[in-house]
Design an enzyme around this catalytic site. Structure first.
Site, mmCIF file in Angstrom:
data_model
loop_
_atom_site.group_PDB
_atom_site.id
_atom_site.type_symbol
_atom_site.label_atom_id
_atom_site.label_comp_id
_atom_site.label_asym_id
_atom_site.label_seq_id
_atom_site.Cartn_x
_atom_site.Cartn_y
_atom_site.Cartn_z
ATOM 1 N N GLY A 161 2.394 2.283 10.782
ATOM 2 C CA GLY A 161 3.418 2.819 10.946
ATOM 3 C C GLY A 161 3.706 3.860 11.745
ATOM 4 O O GLY A 161 4.150 4.732 11.828
ATOM 5 N N GLU A 221 -7.070 4.533 7.910
ATOM 6 C CA GLU A 221 -6.470 5.884 7.112
ATOM 7 C C GLU A 221 -7.919 6.271 7.065
ATOM 8 O O GLU A 221 -8.580 7.591 7.118
ATOM 9 C CB GLU A 221 -5.227 5.569 6.542
ATOM 10 C CG GLU A 221 -4.541 5.608 7.482
ATOM 11 C CD GLU A 221 -3.247 5.298 6.719
ATOM 12 O OE1 GLU A 221 -3.057 5.571 5.427
ATOM 13 O OE2 GLU A 221 -2.138 4.928 7.943
ATOM 14 N N GLU A 251 -5.199 -5.904 10.433
ATOM 15 C CA GLU A 251 -4.505 -4.579 10.869
ATOM 16 C C GLU A 251 -4.607 -4.004 12.889
ATOM 17 O O GLU A 251 -5.672 -2.771 12.577
ATOM 18 C CB GLU A 251 -4.512 -3.308 9.373
ATOM 19 C CG GLU A 251 -4.117 -3.790 8.168
ATOM 20 C CD GLU A 251 -3.499 -3.024 7.223
ATOM 21 O OE1 GLU A 251 -2.545 -2.992 7.372
ATOM 22 O OE2 GLU A 251 -4.172 -1.767 6.885
ATOM 23 N N LYS A 298 0.334 4.034 0.008
ATOM 24 C CA LYS A 298 -0.611 5.872 0.247
ATOM 25 C C LYS A 298 -0.411 6.633 -0.356
ATOM 26 O O LYS A 298 -0.576 6.237 -1.986
ATOM 27 C CB LYS A 298 0.139 5.320 1.915
ATOM 28 C CG LYS A 298 0.217 4.320 2.606
ATOM 29 C CD LYS A 298 0.160 4.689 4.509
ATOM 30 C CE LYS A 298 0.684 3.291 4.599
ATOM 31 N NZ LYS A 298 0.356 3.585 6.488
ATOM 32 N N ASN A 305 0.915 -0.694 0.113
ATOM 33 C CA ASN A 305 0.071 0.074 -0.047
ATOM 34 C C ASN A 305 0.297 1.325 0.219
ATOM 35 O O ASN A 305 1.406 1.002 0.938
ATOM 36 C CB ASN A 305 -0.993 -0.196 1.350
ATOM 37 C CG ASN A 305 -2.063 1.308 1.396
ATOM 38 O OD1 ASN A 305 -2.089 2.132 0.266
ATOM 39 N ND2 ASN A 305 -1.977 1.810 2.225
ATOM 40 N N HIS A 336 -9.506 0.131 5.454
ATOM 41 C CA HIS A 336 -8.352 1.002 5.545
ATOM 42 C C HIS A 336 -9.241 1.668 6.329
ATOM 43 O O HIS A 336 -9.172 2.857 6.866
ATOM 44 C CB HIS A 336 -7.473 1.348 4.352
ATOM 45 C CG HIS A 336 -5.673 1.109 5.452
ATOM 46 N ND1 HIS A 336 -5.655 2.366 5.946
ATOM 47 C CD2 HIS A 336 -4.853 -0.020 4.787
ATOM 48 C CE1 HIS A 336 -4.253 2.359 6.500
ATOM 49 N NE2 HIS A 336 -4.006 1.153 5.168
HETATM 50 C C1 PEP Z 1 -0.436 -0.289 5.788
HETATM 51 O O1 PEP Z 1 -0.857 1.210 5.383
HETATM 52 O O2 PEP Z 1 -1.911 -1.222 5.186
HETATM 53 C C2 PEP Z 1 0.512 -0.880 6.601
HETATM 54 C C3 PEP Z 1 0.039 -1.797 7.220
HETATM 55 O O3 PEP Z 1 1.540 0.684 6.644
HETATM 56 P P1 PEP Z 1 2.770 0.331 7.909
HETATM 57 O O4 PEP Z 1 3.263 -0.981 7.285
HETATM 58 O O5 PEP Z 1 3.512 1.199 6.919
HETATM 59 O O6 PEP Z 1 2.367 0.141 9.352
#
Ligand code: PEP
Length: 260
Positions: free
Chosen positions: A176, A100, A170, A11, A9, A98
Site C-alpha cells: 500500500g 495488516e 509481501e 481489504k 485483496n 496478512h
Molecule cells: C495486499 O493487500 O496484500 C497488498 C499487497 O496491497 P497493495 O497491492 O495495495 O500493496
C-alpha cells in the site's frame, strides 16, 4: 509447471452497488484469459462474500476470504467465521497472516498456524503471507524474519498438508506504499522460500508450491515481477479495486505461465 495465480485483496473496501459494477467489469475483461494459464481469486470483505459468490456464478474466478477463525469447531467465538462456514459459502482460498492482521490485530505465528490447520481441515487453500518490515530489511534480517514466519506457520504440518499451501511474500514496506520491491529483491526472497521448503520438506514440494509476490503490484511492474523464475503470480491490494489494472496484472501472470 506451476500455474499462475493472482488474488485480489479488496481489504475493507466495497459497497453492494460498487461491488456489482466492479465484478461485472472484471468478468467481462477477464473473459479472454485462458483458464488453463491462470487461477484468479477475489477476496472481498467477509460481509460481501455471499454477494460476490452470486456474482461470480458460472465464471472461473474463485472466491477467497481475507481471514478465518483459528477455531475449527463451532462455539463461543463472537465475530469469528470458521473455515467450515466459509467453505459452506463457496469460499475456496483464504488469506492467512496478512501483515495488516499481524500488526493491527496482533496476530501471532501460533494463531497463523492454527488458522492454517483449520482452513486445511475444511478444504480451503491457505494463502500464507510472510514479509519483513523496512527496519528488518535495513538491518539485514530479511531471511531470519522469513524463516521465523515460515517456521511458525509450517512446522506442525505434514507434507501432505504443506503441499496444499500457497505462500505470498509481501514485504511490509511495499504494501500500500507505492514502493515495489525490485524484481531482483523479490526473486531473491522467493528463491530463499523455495530453499526453506526444500529443507523443511523436500525438493518436489518446494518446486510445486505456488509463491506469490505482493506489495504495490500494478499493471506497469507486474510483468517483470512475474517473469522471475520463482514468482508464480501476485497478491494484489489497491490495484484489485480497478478492473483495468487487475485484468492487466492477470494477463501478465497468464503470460508468465505460457512463457514458462
Ligand atoms: C495486499 O493487500 O496484500 C497488498 C499487497 O496491497 P497493495 O497491492 O495495495 O500493496
Amino acid at each position: 509447471m506451476r500455474k499462475a495465480l493472482v488474488a485480489g485483496n479488496w481489504k475493507m473496501h466495497g459497497r453492494i452497488e460498487q461491488n456489482r459494477v466492479l465484478v461485472d467489469a472484471l468478468l467481462t475483461q477477464l473473459s479472454g484469459l485462458p483458464e488453463a494459464d491462470i487461477d484468479v481469486v477475489i477476496c472481498p470483505p467477509q460481509v460481501y462474500l455471499a454477494q460476490i459468490k452470486t456474482l461470480l456464478q458460472g465464471s472461473a474466478v474463485a472466491l477467497g476470504s481475507q481471514d478465518v477463525s483459528r477455531f475449527a469447531a463451532d462455539g463461543a467465538h463472537t465475530g469469528d467465521s470458521s473455515a467450515a462456514m466459509l467453505n459452506d459459502l463457496g469460499v475456496r482460498y483464504v488469506l492467512i497472516g496478512h501483515s495488516e492482521r499481524r500488526h493491527e490485530q496482533s496476530e501471532t505465528d501460533e494463531q497463523v498456524a492454527a488458522k492454517i490447520a483449520s482452513a486445511l481441515l475444511s478444504g480451503l487453500t491457505p494463502i500464507v503471507c510472510v514479509g519483513e518490515s523496512l527496519e528488518q530489511r535495513e538491518s539485514g534480517q530479511v531471511t531470519d524474519m522469513i524463516s521465523a514466519q515460515l517456521k511458525g506457520a509450517l512446522s506442525s504440518l505434514q507434507r501432505a498438508e504443506a503441499e496444499k499451501l500457497v505462500i505470498a511474500y509481501e514485504p511490509v514496506w511495499a504494501i500500500g506504499t507505492g514502493k515495489t520491491a525490485t524484481s531482483e529483491q523479490a526473486q531473491e526472497v522467493h528463491a530463499f522460500i523455495r530453499e526453506y521448503l526444500s529443507s523443511a520438506f523436500d525438493e518436489d514440494l518446494s518446486q510445486s508450491i505456488r509463491l506469490l509476490y505482493g506489495g504495490s503490484v500494478n499493471s506497469t511492474n507486474a510483468a517483470l515481477l512475474f517473469e522471475q523464475v520463482d514468482i508464480d503470480g501476485g497478491l494484489i491490494g489497491g490495484a484489485s479495486l480497478k478492473s483495468d489494472e487487475f485484468t492487466a496484472i492477470c494477463r501478465a501472470a497468464a503470460l508468465s505461465t505460457i512463457n514458462g
